[in-house]
Design a protein around this motif. Structure first.
Motif, PDB file in Angstrom:
ATOM      1  N   GLY A 127       0.787  -1.229   0.000  1.00  0.00           N
ATOM      2  CA  GLY A 127       0.000   0.000   0.000  1.00  0.00           C
ATOM      3  C   GLY A 127       0.818   1.279   0.000  1.00  0.00           C
ATOM      4  N   VAL A 128       2.094   1.195  -0.446  1.00  0.00           N
ATOM      5  CA  VAL A 128       2.952   2.392  -0.429  1.00  0.00           C
ATOM      6  C   VAL A 128       3.444   2.777  -1.825  1.00  0.00           C
ATOM      7  CG1 VAL A 128       3.695   2.031   1.955  1.00  0.00           C
ATOM      8  CG2 VAL A 128       4.997   0.980   0.077  1.00  0.00           C
ATOM      9  N   ARG A 129       2.932   2.091  -2.847  1.00  0.00           N
ATOM     10  CA  ARG A 129       3.435   2.373  -4.204  1.00  0.00           C
ATOM     11  C   ARG A 129       3.186   3.812  -4.604  1.00  0.00           C
ATOM     12  NH1 ARG A 129       5.471   3.829  -8.054  1.00  0.00           N
ATOM     13  NH2 ARG A 129       5.716   2.838 -10.105  1.00  0.00           N
ATOM     14  N   ASP A 130       2.028   4.359  -4.198  1.00  0.00           N
ATOM     15  CA  ASP A 130       1.694   5.713  -4.628  1.00  0.00           C
ATOM     16  C   ASP A 130       2.473   6.788  -3.875  1.00  0.00           C
ATOM     17  OD1 ASP A 130       0.487   5.352  -2.199  1.00  0.00           O
ATOM     18  OD2 ASP A 130      -1.469   6.169  -2.777  1.00  0.00           O
ATOM     19  N   GLN A 131       3.295   6.367  -2.920  1.00  0.00           N
ATOM     20  CA  GLN A 131       4.097   7.333  -2.157  1.00  0.00           C
ATOM     21  C   GLN A 131       5.375   7.729  -2.878  1.00  0.00           C
ATOM     22  OE1 GLN A 131       4.854   6.086   1.891  1.00  0.00           O
ATOM     23  NE2 GLN A 131       2.766   5.337   2.160  1.00  0.00           N
ATOM     24  N   VAL A 132       5.809   6.906  -3.836  1.00  0.00           N
ATOM     25  CA  VAL A 132       7.103   7.162  -4.477  1.00  0.00           C
ATOM     26  C   VAL A 132       7.021   6.990  -5.989  1.00  0.00           C
ATOM     27  CG1 VAL A 132       8.566   6.494  -2.522  1.00  0.00           C
ATOM     28  CG2 VAL A 132       7.798   4.754  -4.147  1.00  0.00           C
TER      29      VAL A 132
END
Length: 208
Positions: free
Chosen positions: A165-170
Motif C-alpha cells: 500500500g505504499v506504491r503511490d508514495q514514491v
C-alpha cells in the motif's frame, strides 16, 4: 564523440585516466567530465547488447568508470550547494546483483546536486526496499542493476510496494545499462535511466 568517451568505449583504461587528469588540471567542470565518461559507458553497453562485447568487457568498462569516479567524487562533493536541501532519495542494488559502480556515481551526483541520499547498498531484499519507503520520507526510489537476470527482481520490488500500500508514495526509477523502455514497462517502474545524469534530472523533476 569526446576523446574520453572514445577511450572508455575502446577499454583504454590508462588513456582514459590520463584524459581525466588533464581535464581536471584544465579546470573542467566535473559534471561535464562525468557526462563524457558516461557517454563512453553507454556505448560499451550498446556493444554488449549487440554481443560485440561480452560480460568481461562490460565489467572492465565499469572498473574504468570506478577509477574515474575515485578522482571526480571529491570534486563533485565539494562543488555541491549543500546536501539534503532538495529532498530524500532512497537507492539500492536489487537482490541478486552486487554491482554498485553505477549506483555510486548517481549517489555522488545527487548529493552534489543537493539531495540527501539513503544508500541501501547491494543485493537488497524486497522487504528492505519496502521498509525504506514506508519509514523514510522520500518521493523517489531508485533500483539499480547490471545483470539482466534481475528484471524479475525489480518487478518483485514494485509489486511488493503495491501489496504494502505504499506504491503511490514514491516514483520508482530503474537504472543500469541493461534498462530499456520494455524493461520499464515489464517492471512497472515510472522511469528508467541508462545515463547517470538522467537519474539526477528525474529526481529534480519529482521534487520540483
Amino acid at each position: 564523440m569526446s576523446k574520453l568517451a572514445e577511450a572508455i568505449r575502446d577499454l583504454e583504461d590508462e588513456l582514459a585516466l590520463q584524459i581525466v587528469e588533464e581535464e581536471i588540471a584544465q579546470g573542467r567542470n566535473p559534471l561535464d567530465i562525468v557526462a563524457e565518461a558516461n557517454e563512453g559507458l553507454v556505448m560499451v553497453g550498446d556493444l554488449f547488447g549487440e554481443e560485440t562485447y561480452y560480460l568481461g568487457e562490460l565489467m572492465f568498462s565499469v572498473e574504468i568508470m570506478e577509477s574515474i569516479m575515485n578522482k571526480l567524487t571529491p570534486l563533485l562533493e565539494s562543488s555541491g550547494e549543500g546536501q539534503g536541501n532538495k529532498g530524500k532519495v532512497v537507492i539500492g542494488t536489487v537482490h541478486g546483483d552486487i554491482h554498485d559502480v553505477g549506483k555510486n556515481i548517481v549517489i555522488s551526483l545527487l548529493r552534489s546536486s543537493g539531495f540527501e541520499v539513503i544508500d541501501l547498498g547491494i543485493d537488497v531484499s524486497t522487504g528492505d526496499f519496502v521498509d525504506a519507503v514506508r519509514d523514510i520520507d522520500t518521493k523517489v526510489l531508485g533500483l539499480s542493476a547490471l545483470l539482466n537476470t534481475t528484471y524479475p527482481e525489480m518487478k518483485n520490488v514494485i509489486d511488493a510496494l503495491e501489496e504494502a500500500g505504499v506504491r503511490d508514495q514514491v516514483k520508482v526509477i530503474i537504472g543500469g545499462t541493461i534498462c530499456t523502455e520494455a524493461v520499464r514497462e515489464f517492471t512497472g517502474a515510472d522511469a528508467f535511466a541508462t545515463q547517470t545524469m538522467a537519474g539526477v534530472e528525474f529526481c529534480n523533476e519529482v521534487y520540483s
